[in-house]
Design an enzyme around this catalytic site. Structure first.
Site, PDB file in Angstrom:
ATOM      1  N   ALA A  14       5.426  -7.618  -0.201  1.00 21.38           N
ATOM      2  CA  ALA A  14       5.392  -8.899   0.496  1.00 21.38           C
ATOM      3  C   ALA A  14       4.352  -8.903   1.610  1.00 21.38           C
ATOM      4  O   ALA A  14       3.619  -9.881   1.784  1.00 21.38           O
ATOM      5  CB  ALA A  14       6.774  -9.228   1.063  1.00 21.38           C
ATOM      6  N   GLU A  15       4.264  -7.811   2.337  1.00 28.06           N
ATOM      7  CA  GLU A  15       3.343  -7.712   3.465  1.00 28.06           C
ATOM      8  C   GLU A  15       1.905  -7.434   3.024  1.00 28.06           C
ATOM      9  O   GLU A  15       0.992  -7.430   3.840  1.00 28.06           O
ATOM     10  CB  GLU A  15       3.814  -6.631   4.441  1.00 28.06           C
ATOM     11  CG  GLU A  15       5.086  -7.003   5.197  1.00 28.06           C
ATOM     12  CD  GLU A  15       4.886  -8.161   6.156  1.00 28.06           C
ATOM     13  OE1 GLU A  15       3.893  -8.159   6.915  1.00 28.06           O
ATOM     14  OE2 GLU A  15       5.720  -9.094   6.164  1.00 28.06           O
TER      15      GLU A  15
END
Length: 149
Positions: A14-15
């Site tokens: 996600a990051e």
């Protein structure tokens, strides 16, 4: 343990740090890298009209890191310390048992305010779709104990 590792891998996905540099552990906000795991790098990367000190696989801000250093007695910013810090952030939001039990959607909802890339974080940054996160979690070996709609 497999679900916790898969959830950490999902956060890195996600990051945007997973698979980059040293599997994200040496990534600064914005995609640059740092060279030493001795301490949090504390690099101020310009972002819009401010800056970010987010660093490492889980993009932990320096001020958040400082609290975790004291709480957990961390001595460095190594991958093991970054993992321990991320697990503690998950625990602080009351989501660790959900992660361990495979209630991934419930856990994501509980930790959304910790990571800007999660759906519902609300930090005016791009957020990943829930379906992509559940898929990444599963691809990392996590098992799900809740319906996936």
């Amino acid at each position: 343990a497999a679900n916790t590792r898969a959830f950490l891998d999902m956060i890195a996905f996600a990051e945007g740090t997973a698979g980059r540099g040293q599997d994200g552990y040496d990534i600064l906000f914005g995609g640059g890298t740092f060279d030493s795991y001795a301490v949090h790098p504390r690099v101020r990367v310009p972002f819009r009209n401010t800056y970010s000190t987010a660093a490492g696989r889980y993009q932990i801000l320096s001020r958040t890191w400082d609290g975790l250093v004291n709480k957990l007695g961390l001595q460095d910013f190594t991958p093991a310390s970054q993992d321990a810090a991320a697990v503690e952030l998950i625990r602080e939001r009351g989501a660790l048992r959900d992660v361990q039990a495979g209630r991934v959607v419930t856990a994501i909802n509980k930790v959304a305010k910790v990571w800007a890339s999660l759906p519902g974080a609300g930090y005016n940054q791009p957020e990943r779709q829930l379906t992509a996160l559940v898929r990444a979690y599963g691809a990392a070996g996590g098992s799900t104990q809740e319906p996936t709609a």
